[in-house]
Design a protein around this motif. Structure first.
Motif, mmCIF file in Angstrom:
data_model
loop_
_atom_site.group_PDB
_atom_site.id
_atom_site.type_symbol
_atom_site.label_atom_id
_atom_site.label_comp_id
_atom_site.label_asym_id
_atom_site.label_seq_id
_atom_site.Cartn_x
_atom_site.Cartn_y
_atom_site.Cartn_z
ATOM 1 N N ALA A 46 46.345 37.253 32.436
ATOM 2 C CA ALA A 46 45.617 38.370 31.822
ATOM 3 C C ALA A 46 44.222 37.977 31.366
ATOM 4 C CB ALA A 46 46.417 38.925 30.649
ATOM 5 N N THR A 47 43.982 36.690 31.137
ATOM 6 C CA THR A 47 42.650 36.271 30.689
ATOM 7 C C THR A 47 41.580 36.558 31.748
ATOM 8 O OG1 THR A 47 43.013 33.978 31.442
ATOM 9 C CG2 THR A 47 43.541 34.490 29.138
ATOM 10 N N GLU A 48 41.985 36.852 32.976
ATOM 11 C CA GLU A 48 41.009 37.259 33.986
ATOM 12 C C GLU A 48 40.341 38.581 33.625
ATOM 13 O OE1 GLU A 48 41.736 36.821 38.121
ATOM 14 O OE2 GLU A 48 43.360 35.367 37.856
ATOM 15 N N LEU A 49 40.916 39.289 32.659
ATOM 16 C CA LEU A 49 40.365 40.575 32.226
ATOM 17 C C LEU A 49 39.387 40.441 31.062
ATOM 18 C CD1 LEU A 49 43.671 42.612 32.441
ATOM 19 C CD2 LEU A 49 41.616 43.079 33.773
ATOM 20 N N ILE A 50 39.157 39.234 30.597
ATOM 21 C CA ILE A 50 38.266 39.036 29.455
ATOM 22 C C ILE A 50 36.866 39.561 29.742
ATOM 23 C CG2 ILE A 50 37.053 37.251 28.119
ATOM 24 C CD1 ILE A 50 39.659 35.684 28.010
ATOM 25 N N GLY A 51 36.401 39.449 30.969
ATOM 26 C CA GLY A 51 35.055 39.908 31.310
ATOM 27 C C GLY A 51 34.933 41.397 31.550
ATOM 28 N N LYS A 52 36.038 42.131 31.471
ATOM 29 C CA LYS A 52 36.020 43.568 31.720
ATOM 30 C C LYS A 52 35.851 44.322 30.400
ATOM 31 C CE LYS A 52 36.962 43.093 36.134
ATOM 32 N NZ LYS A 52 36.067 43.560 37.221
ATOM 33 N N SER A 53 34.662 44.859 30.166
ATOM 34 C CA SER A 53 34.383 45.545 28.901
ATOM 35 C C SER A 53 35.034 46.925 28.872
ATOM 36 C CB SER A 53 32.878 45.676 28.685
ATOM 37 O OG SER A 53 32.286 46.429 29.726
ATOM 38 N N ARG A 54 35.208 47.458 27.658
ATOM 39 C CA ARG A 54 35.812 48.775 27.474
ATOM 40 C C ARG A 54 34.794 49.737 26.879
ATOM 41 N NH1 ARG A 54 41.089 49.551 24.692
ATOM 42 N NH2 ARG A 54 41.506 50.892 26.468
ATOM 43 N N HIS A 55 35.007 51.024 27.130
ATOM 44 C CA HIS A 55 34.092 52.065 26.646
ATOM 45 C C HIS A 55 33.969 52.036 25.125
ATOM 46 C CE1 HIS A 55 31.702 55.597 27.264
ATOM 47 N NE2 HIS A 55 32.476 56.367 26.527
ATOM 48 N N ALA A 115 55.059 42.996 31.829
ATOM 49 C CA ALA A 115 54.215 43.942 32.558
ATOM 50 C C ALA A 115 53.095 44.482 31.671
ATOM 51 C CB ALA A 115 55.061 45.098 33.096
ATOM 52 N N SER A 116 53.390 44.675 30.400
ATOM 53 C CA SER A 116 52.362 45.206 29.495
ATOM 54 C C SER A 116 51.180 44.253 29.369
ATOM 55 C CB SER A 116 52.967 45.476 28.103
ATOM 56 O OG SER A 116 53.252 44.268 27.401
ATOM 57 N N VAL A 117 51.443 42.959 29.442
ATOM 58 C CA VAL A 117 50.393 41.957 29.291
ATOM 59 C C VAL A 117 49.449 41.936 30.493
ATOM 60 C CG1 VAL A 117 49.983 39.463 29.127
ATOM 61 C CG2 VAL A 117 51.766 40.503 27.761
ATOM 62 N N ILE A 118 49.938 42.409 31.640
ATOM 63 C CA ILE A 118 49.097 42.378 32.847
ATOM 64 C C ILE A 118 49.007 43.760 33.503
ATOM 65 C CG2 ILE A 118 49.514 39.936 33.342
ATOM 66 C CD1 ILE A 118 51.579 40.876 35.477
ATOM 67 N N HIS A 119 49.239 44.836 32.751
ATOM 68 C CA HIS A 119 49.377 46.147 33.391
ATOM 69 C C HIS A 119 48.098 46.648 34.049
ATOM 70 C CE1 HIS A 119 47.947 47.576 29.391
ATOM 71 N NE2 HIS A 119 47.500 48.620 30.056
ATOM 72 N N GLY A 165 35.007 45.758 22.936
ATOM 73 C CA GLY A 165 36.056 44.802 23.246
ATOM 74 C C GLY A 165 36.186 44.626 24.751
ATOM 75 N N ASN A 166 37.318 44.113 25.185
ATOM 76 C CA ASN A 166 37.528 43.919 26.618
ATOM 77 C C ASN A 166 38.968 44.248 26.999
ATOM 78 O OD1 ASN A 166 39.202 41.521 26.227
ATOM 79 N ND2 ASN A 166 37.321 40.391 25.830
ATOM 80 N N MET A 167 39.215 44.238 28.298
ATOM 81 C CA MET A 167 40.520 44.660 28.798
ATOM 82 C C MET A 167 41.631 43.664 28.465
ATOM 83 S SD MET A 167 40.228 47.621 29.992
ATOM 84 C CE MET A 167 41.834 47.760 30.776
ATOM 85 N N PHE A 168 41.293 42.398 28.281
ATOM 86 C CA PHE A 168 42.320 41.425 27.891
ATOM 87 C C PHE A 168 42.904 41.800 26.533
ATOM 88 C CE2 PHE A 168 43.286 37.583 25.382
ATOM 89 C CZ PHE A 168 44.396 37.144 26.088
ATOM 90 N N ARG A 169 42.038 42.118 25.576
ATOM 91 C CA ARG A 169 42.523 42.503 24.247
ATOM 92 C C ARG A 169 43.404 43.746 24.332
ATOM 93 N NH1 ARG A 169 36.987 42.033 20.605
ATOM 94 N NH2 ARG A 169 36.316 39.984 21.373
#
Length: 206
Positions: free
Chosen positions: A31-40, A69-73, A43-47
């Motif tokens: 899931a840490t691969e989502l750290i770079g994905k920002s949210r509207h 599944a929730s951790v990587i949904h 924060g980011n998608m990993f959080r």
């Protein structure tokens, strides 16, 4: 029927041992691969993945496949070209986890309403519960969004598609979602958004 509506007020030893033995670490690492994905909302998608898992635990859900599944949904949906073999290589119940992730993953060619309607009509209980936890997390984050039109659309979507899902699988989640929609709509009322929208619509008619 919900998987576990009558949850204890706090985690007992049985639940603690069950959670201890889930081997969540490999999924969190992916899931840490989502750290770079920002949210509207910031924060980011990993959080967001971790927050969704926390909401499930808060509601008493300790099912191994559901929590993993929730951790990587959002991983398959939000990381272009993600290699699903990384999930399968974890072993154990990874194939079931991936199947659940696919259930809540929207393909680019599928419109959001059609995607949500498919979950209503064909989703498994686990997919519906995961979608409710995901939406609770998103609705809480909506409190940090300052785009009134986006807030209104998201509340409308929640009422039309997510309320029926929550009402089917977990009445407590349903009640929280109602409360979150009410507070967001109250914000729109207090900031004058609805009045400005009515004035704009009247001007358009004239």
């Amino acid at each position: 029927m919900a998987m576990n509506v009558d949850k204890p007020m706090k985690m007992n030893n049985k639940g603690m041992l069950q959670l201890r033995d889930l081997s969540l670490a490999p999924y969190i690492q992916l899931a840490t691969e989502l750290i770079g994905k920002s949210r509207h909302a910031g924060g980011n998608m990993f959080r967001h993945q971790i927050d969704t898992m926390g909401i499930l635990i808060d509601y008493g859900y300790l099912d191994s496949v559901l929590l993993k599944a929730s951790v990587i949904h959002d991983l398959v949906e939000d990381v272009p070209g993600f290699d699903i073999q990384k999930i399968l290589d974890i072993g154990g119940d990874a194939p079931e986890v991936l199947e659940l992730v696919y259930e809540v993953t929207r393909k680019p060619e599928i419109k959001k309403p059609d995607y949500l309607k498919n979950i209503i009509d064909n989703g498994s209980d686990k997919a519906k519960i995961l979608k409710c936890a995901d939406r609770i997390s998103n609705m809480i984050s909506l409190g940090f969004v300052t785009d009134p039109a986006f807030i209104e659309r998201y509340c409308d979507e929640t009422e039309f598609f997510i309320f029926p899902i929550a009402l089917e699988v977990d009445y407590n989640m349903y009640q929280e979602l109602i409360s979150l929609v009410i507070t967001r709509r109250r914000y729109l009322e207090e900031c004058g958004y609805f009045e400005k929208k009515r004035q704009s619509e009247n001007q358009t008619k004239q």
